[in-house]
Design a protein around this motif. Structure first.
Motif, PDB file in Angstrom:
ATOM      1  N   PRO A  59      -4.184   5.693   1.025  1.00  0.00           N
ATOM      2  CA  PRO A  59      -3.136   4.938   0.338  1.00  0.00           C
ATOM      3  C   PRO A  59      -3.677   4.091  -0.819  1.00  0.00           C
TER       4      PRO A  59
ATOM      5  N   GLN B 241      -4.081   0.917  -2.745  1.00  0.00           N
ATOM      6  CA  GLN B 241      -4.051  -0.448  -2.214  1.00  0.00           C
ATOM      7  C   GLN B 241      -3.294  -1.402  -3.147  1.00  0.00           C
ATOM      8  N   SER B 242      -2.757  -2.435  -2.542  1.00  0.00           N
ATOM      9  CA  SER B 242      -1.995  -3.441  -3.299  1.00  0.00           C
ATOM     10  C   SER B 242      -2.884  -4.129  -4.326  1.00  0.00           C
TER      11      SER B 242
ATOM     12  N   GLY C 109       5.507   3.495  -3.573  1.00  0.00           N
ATOM     13  CA  GLY C 109       5.244   2.187  -2.976  1.00  0.00           C
ATOM     14  C   GLY C 109       6.493   1.333  -2.892  1.00  0.00           C
TER      15      GLY C 109
ATOM     16  N   ASN D  28       2.058  -4.475   4.606  1.00  0.00           N
ATOM     17  CA  ASN D  28       0.908  -3.574   4.691  1.00  0.00           C
ATOM     18  C   ASN D  28       0.448  -3.378   6.129  1.00  0.00           C
TER      19      ASN D  28
ATOM     20  N   ASN E 172       0.837  -1.200   0.000  1.00  0.00           N
ATOM     21  CA  ASN E 172       0.000   0.000   0.000  1.00  0.00           C
ATOM     22  C   ASN E 172       0.875   1.254   0.000  1.00  0.00           C
TER      23      ASN E 172
END
Length: 262
Positions: free
Chosen positions: A257, A259-260, A213, A228, A114
């Motif tokens: 943030p 997100q992954s 990131g 995360n 994130n």
């Protein structure tokens, strides 16, 4: 008494287990007990050398704290920008902490934890430069890191791009009058101008707004999940602010943030 002794023993074992380093298999690490992290070490205030020669900077501080929260030993691997992604795919380290923008194109190649920092691209020029905004870059020679989003932005603005392997080289070339401008991260640019007392300035406009990131090789969901959580905890308990504010004067944690995406 016997049951109390057993309870105490079990509690002690649990406490030791909680503090024990995660196994390589648990977090898909290359080596048990170590978080091997790629960084340039030459991009203040993200990564740089402290007066005593040790590594310091925003990414160094945050990633060192992440490793600590995961009960791992932070192990930096110094590498040039243009070799970062190649080295990650070749399993030379577990994660890239170097100041890398989260982009849709990069998300196809790696998984980002994130977003850990929010910033943007700014144009750096000599103090008396006629360049006042991105609209003035057409026909000018602009320095930028090779393979960076800033190089693409300069091209899109009609500039001739001169590539560099280190941001510091581009800044020095600008001071020497060898290029007309450089595009760099707004945080890095402000830090460099202030601390190196360079006769440079930044234009008022941002050419991009981005989040940065930590890049991880695809196929490592447990490592992504662990980083995360550590990042979220660091921000929530105020540690992130303590690690960053004294370097740049404000807390650059993203309010929302990115997100992954696996």
């Amino acid at each position: 008494m016997k049951f109390k002794s057993i309870a105490f023993a079990l509690a002690a074992i649990a406490a030791v287990a909680a503090k024990a380093p995660a196994s390589a298999a648990d977090l898909e690490l290359l080596e048990a007990g170590k978080l091997q992290v790629a960084t340039e070490g030459t991009f203040p205030p993200f990564s740089m050398r402290a007066p005593d020669g040790s590594l310091d900077g925003l990414e160094i501080r945050v990633m060192t704290e992440v490793a600590k929260r995961l009960n791992l030993t932070y192990t930096p691997v110094l590498i040039k920008w243009d070799s970062l992604l190649v080295g990650l795919q070749a399993d030379q380290y577990d994660v890239i902490s170097a100041s890398m923008d989260i982009t849709a194109e990069r998300q196809k190649k790696v998984t980002f934890a994130n977003g850990w920092l929010e910033s943007g691209g700014r144009i750096v020029v000599q103090a008396d430069s006629p360049i006042k905004s991105a609209a003035d870059l057409k026909g000018k020679t602009v320095g930028a890191l090779v393979s960076s989003t800033f190089a693409k932005i300069a091209e899109d603005k009609g500039a001739t791009v001169k590539g560099y392997k280190a941001e510091s080289d581009a800044m020095q070339d600008l001071v020497n009058g060898n290029i007309d401008a450089t595009i760099t991260d707004s945080i890095a640019g402000a830090y460099a101008i202030k601390n190196a007392h360079m006769p440079l300035a930044m234009t008022d406009d941002f050419v991009s707004r981005i989040q940065k990131g930590f890049a991880i090789k695809k196929g490592k969901p447990e490592l992504v999940k662990a980083i995360n959580k550590a990042l979220a905890d660091i921000v929530a308990d105020g540690t992130y602010a303590k690690l960053t504010v004294d370097l740049i004067g404000f807390d650059p944690a993203p309010k929302e943030p990115i997100q992954s995406v696996e």
